[in-house]
Structure formats: structure tokens, C-alpha cells
Write a protein that holds these residues in place. Sequence first.
Motif, PDB file in Angstrom:
ATOM      1  N   LYS A  85       0.838  -1.194   0.000  1.00 23.93           N
ATOM      2  CA  LYS A  85       0.000   0.000   0.000  1.00 23.93           C
ATOM      3  C   LYS A  85       0.876   1.248   0.000  1.00 23.93           C
ATOM      4  N   GLY A  86       1.957   1.187   0.812  1.00 29.30           N
ATOM      5  CA  GLY A  86       2.854   2.352   0.884  1.00 29.30           C
ATOM      6  C   GLY A  86       3.386   2.723  -0.492  1.00 29.30           C
ATOM      7  N   LEU A  87       3.808   1.712  -1.231  1.00 26.47           N
ATOM      8  CA  LEU A  87       4.354   1.943  -2.564  1.00 26.47           C
ATOM      9  C   LEU A  87       3.269   2.503  -3.488  1.00 26.47           C
ATOM     10  N   ARG A  88       2.070   1.933  -3.391  1.00 33.51           N
ATOM     11  CA  ARG A  88       0.965   2.400  -4.237  1.00 33.51           C
ATOM     12  C   ARG A  88       0.678   3.879  -3.988  1.00 33.51           C
ATOM     13  N   ASP A  89       0.620   4.246  -2.724  1.00 35.00           N
ATOM     14  CA  ASP A  89       0.335   5.656  -2.392  1.00 35.00           C
ATOM     15  C   ASP A  89       1.459   6.573  -2.851  1.00 35.00           C
ATOM     16  N   PHE A  90       2.682   6.064  -2.696  1.00 33.67           N
ATOM     17  CA  PHE A  90       3.836   6.867  -3.093  1.00 33.67           C
ATOM     18  C   PHE A  90       3.788   7.149  -4.600  1.00 33.67           C
ATOM     19  N   VAL A  91       3.543   6.098  -5.383  1.00 32.57           N
ATOM     20  CA  VAL A  91       3.477   6.271  -6.834  1.00 32.57           C
ATOM     21  C   VAL A  91       2.302   7.172  -7.210  1.00 32.57           C
ATOM     22  N   ALA A  92       1.198   7.033  -6.482  1.00 31.53           N
ATOM     23  CA  ALA A  92       0.009   7.826  -6.806  1.00 31.53           C
ATOM     24  C   ALA A  92       0.246   9.316  -6.586  1.00 31.53           C
ATOM     25  N   SER A  93       1.278   9.659  -5.804  1.00 37.45           N
ATOM     26  CA  SER A  93       1.513  11.090  -5.545  1.00 37.45           C
ATOM     27  C   SER A  93       2.410  11.710  -6.623  1.00 37.45           C
ATOM     28  N   TRP A  94       3.011  10.900  -7.480  1.00 35.25           N
ATOM     29  CA  TRP A  94       3.891  11.455  -8.511  1.00 35.25           C
ATOM     30  C   TRP A  94       3.210  12.432  -9.473  1.00 35.25           C
ATOM     31  N   PRO A  95       2.032  12.078 -10.013  1.00 35.77           N
ATOM     32  CA  PRO A  95       1.439  13.002 -10.989  1.00 35.77           C
ATOM     33  C   PRO A  95       1.286  14.420 -10.448  1.00 35.77           C
ATOM     34  N   ALA A  96       0.851  14.524  -9.188  1.00 35.00           N
ATOM     35  CA  ALA A  96       0.657  15.852  -8.613  1.00 35.00           C
ATOM     36  C   ALA A  96       1.995  16.582  -8.537  1.00 35.00           C
ATOM     37  N   LEU A  97       3.050  15.837  -8.194  1.00 35.11           N
ATOM     38  CA  LEU A  97       4.373  16.440  -8.080  1.00 35.11           C
ATOM     39  C   LEU A  97       4.841  16.969  -9.436  1.00 35.11           C
ATOM     40  N   PHE A  98       4.804  16.094 -10.448  1.00 33.38           N
ATOM     41  CA  PHE A  98       5.317  16.519 -11.753  1.00 33.38           C
ATOM     42  C   PHE A  98       4.397  17.510 -12.455  1.00 33.38           C
ATOM     43  N   GLY A  99       3.117  17.462 -12.064  1.00 38.11           N
ATOM     44  CA  GLY A  99       2.199  18.433 -12.652  1.00 38.11           C
ATOM     45  C   GLY A  99       2.481  19.834 -12.156  1.00 38.11           C
ATOM     46  N   SER A 100       3.140  19.938 -10.997  1.00 42.01           N
ATOM     47  CA  SER A 100       3.336  21.275 -10.425  1.00 42.01           C
ATOM     48  C   SER A 100       4.750  21.812 -10.607  1.00 42.01           C
ATOM     49  N   ILE A 101       5.632  21.005 -11.221  1.00 47.30           N
ATOM     50  CA  ILE A 101       6.973  21.532 -11.510  1.00 47.30           C
ATOM     51  C   ILE A 101       6.977  22.109 -12.921  1.00 47.30           C
ATOM     52  N   PRO A 102       7.390  23.364 -13.072  1.00 55.11           N
ATOM     53  CA  PRO A 102       7.413  23.938 -14.422  1.00 55.11           C
ATOM     54  C   PRO A 102       8.384  23.175 -15.329  1.00 55.11           C
ATOM     55  N   THR A 103       8.033  23.099 -16.604  1.00 54.15           N
ATOM     56  CA  THR A 103       8.849  22.351 -17.564  1.00 54.15           C
ATOM     57  C   THR A 103      10.293  22.812 -17.584  1.00 54.15           C
ATOM     58  N   PHE A 104      10.476  24.146 -17.574  1.00 53.00           N
ATOM     59  CA  PHE A 104      11.843  24.616 -17.760  1.00 53.00           C
ATOM     60  C   PHE A 104      12.737  24.221 -16.587  1.00 53.00           C
ATOM     61  N   VAL A 105      12.132  24.051 -15.397  1.00 54.94           N
ATOM     62  CA  VAL A 105      12.929  23.623 -14.249  1.00 54.94           C
ATOM     63  C   VAL A 105      13.440  22.211 -14.484  1.00 54.94           C
ATOM     64  N   VAL A 106      12.522  21.336 -14.918  1.00 55.49           N
ATOM     65  CA  VAL A 106      12.919  19.957 -15.211  1.00 55.49           C
ATOM     66  C   VAL A 106      14.021  19.963 -16.267  1.00 55.49           C
ATOM     67  N   GLY A 107      13.825  20.785 -17.302  1.00 49.51           N
ATOM     68  CA  GLY A 107      14.801  20.859 -18.384  1.00 49.51           C
ATOM     69  C   GLY A 107      16.154  21.317 -17.903  1.00 49.51           C
ATOM     70  N   ILE A 108      16.166  22.368 -17.085  1.00 47.32           N
ATOM     71  CA  ILE A 108      17.436  22.910 -16.613  1.00 47.32           C
ATOM     72  C   ILE A 108      18.135  21.910 -15.698  1.00 47.32           C
ATOM     73  N   LEU A 109      17.354  21.198 -14.863  1.00 44.37           N
ATOM     74  CA  LEU A 109      17.958  20.184 -14.002  1.00 44.37           C
ATOM     75  C   LEU A 109      18.589  19.072 -14.842  1.00 44.37           C
ATOM     76  N   PHE A 110      17.871  18.657 -15.872  1.00 47.84           N
ATOM     77  CA  PHE A 110      18.397  17.658 -16.794  1.00 47.84           C
ATOM     78  C   PHE A 110      19.746  18.090 -17.339  1.00 47.84           C
ATOM     79  N   LEU A 111      19.768  19.344 -17.840  1.00 50.00           N
ATOM     80  CA  LEU A 111      21.002  19.857 -18.436  1.00 50.00           C
ATOM     81  C   LEU A 111      22.115  19.865 -17.406  1.00 50.00           C
ATOM     82  N   GLN A 112      21.762  20.343 -16.198  1.00 51.99           N
ATOM     83  CA  GLN A 112      22.762  20.481 -15.156  1.00 51.99           C
ATOM     84  C   GLN A 112      23.445  19.146 -14.875  1.00 51.99           C
ATOM     85  N   PHE A 113      22.642  18.085 -14.705  1.00 49.79           N
ATOM     86  CA  PHE A 113      23.214  16.793 -14.325  1.00 49.79           C
ATOM     87  C   PHE A 113      23.784  16.036 -15.516  1.00 49.79           C
ATOM     88  N   PHE A 114      22.992  15.900 -16.560  1.00 49.85           N
ATOM     89  CA  PHE A 114      23.390  14.992 -17.633  1.00 49.85           C
ATOM     90  C   PHE A 114      24.290  15.641 -18.664  1.00 49.85           C
TER      91      PHE A 114
END
Lengths: 352, 552
Positions: free
Chosen positions: A129-158
Motif C-alpha cells: 500500500k505504501g508503494l501504491r500511495d507513493f506512486v500515486a503522488s507522482w502526478p501531482a508532483l510533476f504536474g506542479s513543476i514547471p517544464t523549464f525547471v525539469v529541463g534545466i535540471l536535466f542539463l545540469q546533471f546529464f
Amino acid sequence: MRTYILKRFGQAALVLWAAYTLSFLLLSALPGDAVTNRIQNPEAQISPEQAEVLLQYYGLDRPLWEQYLTALAGLLHGDLGYSLTDGRAVTELIGTALPSTLALTGLALAFGVVFALVIGILANYAPWKGLRDFVASWPALFGSIPTFVVGILFLQFFSFGLHLIPASDDGSFVALLAPAITLGLLIAAPLAQVFLTSIRDTRGQPFIHVLHARGADERYAFRRGVLRNSSMPVLTLLGLSCGELIAGAVVTEAVFARPGIGQLTVGAVSTQDLPVLQGVVLVATVAYVTVNLLVDLAYPVIDPRILLDGSVRRIGRRVRRPAATGTVRDREHAAMPDLRVARRIPVEVSMP
Amino acid sequence: MPNEKGRTLVFATRFRRTMLSSATVAVIATALTACGGGASDQPVGDPVSGGTLTFYDPVEYNAWKPTNSIWSNSQVSNNLAERLIWQDPKTGEYRPWLAESYQVSDDHLAYTFKLKPGVTFSDGTLLNAEVVKLNFDQHGFGNEKLGITQDPFWTDYAGTDVVDDQTVVVRLAKPNAGFIQILSNYRASSILGKSLLEKDLNGQSDLRNWVGTGPFVVESVNGTTGVTLKRRDDYNWAPDGSAHTGKAYLDRIVFKTVPEAGTRVGALQSGEAQIARNIAPYDEETVTAGGGKLLPISVQGETNDLTVRLDNPASPLQDKQVRLALQAATDRAAINEAVLSPNYPIPTSALVKGTPLRGDSSKYLNHDLAKATSLLDAAGWRPGADGIRVEDGKRLSIHLRVAPYYQVSQSVLEVLRSQWREAGVEIKITSPSLTEYEAQEQTADDWFLTQGQTSTAEPSVLRTSYGSDRQDVLEKSPADAQLDALLAAQSYEFDTAKRKAAIQAVEDRIFGEAYSIPLYDETQVFGLASNVQGFTTESTGRSWFYDTWISG
């Protein structure tokens, strides 16, 4: 079926024309245009008489209706005019930018759908159940991060950190991966959210209980009942997320310096390059209309009842029935479970 | 300088530069000690031929016709087209280029050029007098049929006579001490091939149609965001001041639009790009820490300043005392300290450090808060309840719009806001988009100060800006006749020492009336990877890759 398709095509053509006309009017209503901006720019140093030469050359001295009709006539010949800031034909500019954007959005769409599927299934079928709830919270997380932040983080690391991917487009497939994943995350969030709740709802339906009572396991129930019933809202949303894709491509292309429609749009907006913007609106509308047309045409394939009389009942409230029955049942019967078991129940799960 | 808004969308910006009729000395005075502009990177070791250099620029490319384009395009096209005369960016001297010699008539109305023999365009056609005439006629007269506008640099152009295949005479209706500078300048006098000039504006705006004599030619154009140039192997007519002769070193130069500042700096560190233009002050340390080099180049011409605009009689800046007070309330050293870097010289004149014949006006540009407050007190502006000064119920509040052309505009104005606040003056800052900015410039009635500059490596750039018959930045009515007279006088002054005095007189008038509040010296900061050698620019920061090479 034929009338249904024709009707949809007619609507699509109407939407195209309306989008073109509306954007033409709106863009014309804005103060200034590309040529006037060029003339007013202190760098240009153009005298009023010389400004007239430019305006005449670009045909901007004519009344608006004449400009509109010329543009529309050109459009029917496949001629979108010339860019006011670049001087090249709009068709050529869009032609060079489109493949890059199509590759990006196509791959992003694939990533988005895969992410949504994985999250939807994990959040409902993961063992703890813990895992199910954890995964279920991902959409809300990624829905609220602006695209450019994800992009810049990608660039920074990779890119800057691990040097795995180039920081800007070099035409390779590797360079496409990071922006496509970034954009995929953006559209996966709402899709996953809808998919996982939709699966949850469908699993609570009586016909699923019946399937289980008949001895079907989760996998069988998912394949035969849940998947099809819970994919309808996702399909609807997929059509809508096409708009998200186009908007997201603008930001993603700016961050990853990819020469696509997004970058073309940013440039055209900042210089008010009307012909280019009109071209972009047209391309975006075509994409949007096409995707939604495909979605509309896919509905009946998934849910045959849609073609019956245009009255679609709420998805998820339905009972499996053979598609061949040509009549809709009375409402009071609708709630009664259809106890017929699907074919090919394995022998070992039949009644003891 | 192109600004970048990394926060949202990155707007293509334009460089506010013009190079109008300017005036320099036709006869070179070697006594000139102008230097600083067009610095170059000192090469180490022996030049290596070959290799590809990647150059990242923040701004998307526009149409390429030199008279109808944006400054950032010339980072590319300056390497494709050449001029008759070469101006040394370090000394301001003029040397032969496509013309091997020239003479000026005694009345300064006729310039006779002898062309270098054997120069060919990239399509194989010869450079001859006829092509030169065709170029100059298009600048001087325009061509309505092709949509080509008359070039304002070429005011008072009377025509060009072809004497023989290698000799042309350019005639002017009025003498202009700055004409040689015009002939050396990319925007006003690049010599392009006949096949290009026969095309219309859209055709000339397409880089793929370009035919020039430069050391590089166009290999491919990628939409509005990329250009690849390749070396021309039969090139052998470099300007006299070059470090070598024959063909260029680099095989290829790849130009690419990368709007995101962080991406440009990161690419420099990872070796993906060798040069990135427009390194922001806050990124400078990142570049040097990553082993890169910084090449700051002062863009010769006007300083980046706030120019007073006097078209509205209700403007509090109609009062000269108020203008002088604002000048005294401005602390340029502190601005430099807070948001710029030592790479940006602190203004001491109306002209950027390194511009030939520049005056010295440092006495007008001291920070003196006490003077500012006493001037405002005397002018009748008394501090109100919130500390902002008031006169007759009107607050001393000035609306400044962030000029979208420069990268550091906003941060500079924010520092200025806190400085003026100490003197009881309020600044309201807004940042309109490029089109809004240009629309408001035409219509707003609270536009009292304009931020910006005009660049030309020539002091008569001041006439371009302030002349009431030119840009007329002051919009004063009636015009300042004394200033106009001084501006005209320096254009007709052909003696170096006298001209220097004439320029100083212009500056004295500008700062005596406090028409201009300089903020910083316009500077282009390039980030270079450690293996880039011999990279130079012309006098206003345009790349010139002829002497550039990449060490192994």
C-alpha cells in the motif's frame, strides 16, 4: 459511420478557418507590426519617406480586409506569404522547423503515454500500500513543476555534469532524449492522474466483482475489463494534451536550444511577425484538429455504443454487453449485472 | 546589448546601434592615442590551420540585408562581406582593404578609390568599379522597385563615377569628415556581389543568396537559429592590419542561437562551444573558473546612458537644475560594483572608452549627494511624507522603461532607483516587451528618459543622436541651437586637434545642460574556451574570424 466521419471532417475544416481568421484579426488588432517595429527601432534609422517604401513592399499599406483576402487566397494555393523579419517564405521556415518539433513531440507523447501507463498500473496494482500511495503522488508532483525547471535540471546533471547529452541540439537521437523526457513528464502528469483514478473506479464496478467471482485473476480482469473501460477518459485527455505538447515545446525548445516551431514562435511573437504567426497557428490547429479527429474516430472502436444514436452514456457506468445488440436497454435494467461470463474462461477456474 | 529574460521566454532583441554619418579625419593622425575598443585575444604559440569553431549567440537571426537587419546578425555576416577601407579597432586608423589607395579632393567632396586587383567574389566574379558603384548607389539612392530603402548613413550622396575598371570616384554634396569611417563600416558599406544586388529585399535578406569577398562563405543555413560558414581557400586580400596573409585558419565556423544564458556558459565549459557571446556579469566567474577566458570589448560610440526627452512641457526634467541634481545623485562606480564587473568601464565622457577623439567630461560625472539635495531644494522640490520630494502637490516620480535591447538594463536601473531615492527621487520601473516598448516610445506622455546608446567608432555619433535634423533624441522644441551648431561644426573640422576640441565643446554642452546621464560603457563580453587563439572583432564588437585558430 460515414456520416459520423463526414461530420467530424466538416467540423475540423470549420475550426481551421475560424482559428486562421480569429488569429489574423487578433494579431492585426495589436499595436504595431514587424515592419513598423523595424522602422521605429532606433537602429534602423529609417526616415518616414523610406518607411513608406518598406510598407508598400510588404503590402501593409492596403486596407485590412484586402490583406486578409490576399492571405486567405494565398493560403488556398499553399502560399503563406513571407516572413516580415526574416524575408524567407513562411512555408520554408515552417518546413525547416517542423521535423525537429514533430520528432520532439512524437517522442514526448510516447514517453508520456508510457509514463502514464506505468504510474496508473503501479499505483493500483503494486504489492504494498505504501508503494501504491507513493506512486500515486507522482502526478501531482510533476504536474506542479514547471517544464523549464525539469529541463534545466536535466542539463545540469546529464549535460554539464556527466557530459552524457549535448546541451543543445546537434541533430542526434541522444540530444532528443532529454527534451523529449522533459516534455513527456509534462503531459504524463495529467494523463497518469486520470488513468489511475479511472482504473480505481473501474475496479470498483460490479462487473469486475463478477469477473472475480467467476474466478478470473487480476491480470485477466485487467486485460478483459479494466483496461478498455478505464482508457476512454485518458483518450479524451490525450487529444487535449496535444495543446499542452505544442505549448510545452516552446519552452522546451528554448531551454534545449532546439531549432523548432517553438523557437520560431518565440521569435515571431517578439517581433510580431504576423505571417509566420499565422503559419504557426495554422500548423498548431491542424495538429490539434487531426489528433482530436483521430481520438473521435477511435471512440467507436473502443466503445461501439457511441455510434448508436449519438447518446453516449457515462463511461464507467456500463456493463459489458455484446456489441451486436442493436437496442439500448431500459434504465432499470441497466444496473442489473449481465451474468454472462466472457468466453475462454480457463477450465481450472470454473466452478468446483 | 541584447538582453535575456531567462525567466520566461527569451526575446530576440536588437542592438540599438546606428552608424550614421560620422566624421573622422580623412588624413590619419598617428598621434591618436585611442585604444581599448576592439581588444583582441593575444595568441599563444604558432597558428594551427583547420578545425571547426562553434559560436553560441543568444539572439535568433533576422533578415540579413545589412541596412535592414539586427546587430547580432553581423557577428556572422561581418566574415562574409568586406569594405574598401579597414579601420583598426585599436587605434582608429584607416588602412587599405579592397581599395589599395584613395585620395580626397581639396573640397572634401570627391573620394577617388583605386581597387585592389584580382579580388573575386565567392561566385567567381571579379571585384570591379561597376560593382562598387552598384553597391553605393543602392545605399545612397535606395531602390523602390526592389523594396530597398535609402541608407541614412549616405546622406548628401551625389553619386559614384566609374573611371576605369579599377577606379571609382564617390561624390558628396556636402563635406563630411566622417565619410571614411562610413566606408569602413559593415552596415553602411559592405561590398556585395552583383547577383545579390539584383534581387529584391527578401532575396537580399536570404543569407544563402549572399555573394561577398570575405574569407568565409556560407555553407548552410538552418532556419533562423543556425548558420555554418566554411573557409574560402583562394582568399588573399586580408586587410593590412591582419596577423597573417592568405586564407583563414579555421575550416568551419558553426553559429548557433542558444537563448538560455546558463546553457551557453555550460556549453563553453563542456567544450561543446568555443565562443559564447553575451556572458552576463554574474556568469563571468563561472567561465573563468571553468578554465575559459573572458574577452570584454568596449563597443565604441556613445556610453549607455539615460537621455533626457523634453517633448512634454510638464516633465519635471524641463528644469535644468533637476537634471543636474539627478546627474549628481548617480553613483556610476557603485552601479559597476553592484551589478556589472570590472570588464565594464565606468563612463568619463559621452563616448565609450577607446572611441577616437573622445572628450574628458569626468568633472561633470562625480557622485555628490549633498549637491543633488541642495539643487533639488533650491528648485522647490521638498521632501514629502514618504521621503519623495513634492512640488505643488506633484511627486518627483519618474517612470523608466527597461530597454529591451540590453542585457544588463534592468539590474542597472534597479541600483539607480535606490541611489536616486536617497536624493528623494522616485523611479518606477516597468519592463515592456520589445513591441510594447517601441509603441510606448511613440505615444507615452510620461517618457522623460530613454535608456540606450548609438554605436560608431567615431565621435560624430553624437551628431547622429543629438542633431535635431538626425535622430533628435532630446525632442526639444525649439531645438537647442547652440548644441546643433557645435555638432555641425565638428563634422566640417578636418584638423585632428581642432576636431578634438570641437568634440569636447559638444560634450561640455551636453553635460552642462545635463542632457545625458551616463550609466556604463557599452561592452560586449565574449566567453572563449582556453584553446581559442587570435579572436578579434571590429571596432564595435563584431566578430572577425580571419586570424582566429584553435590550438590542439
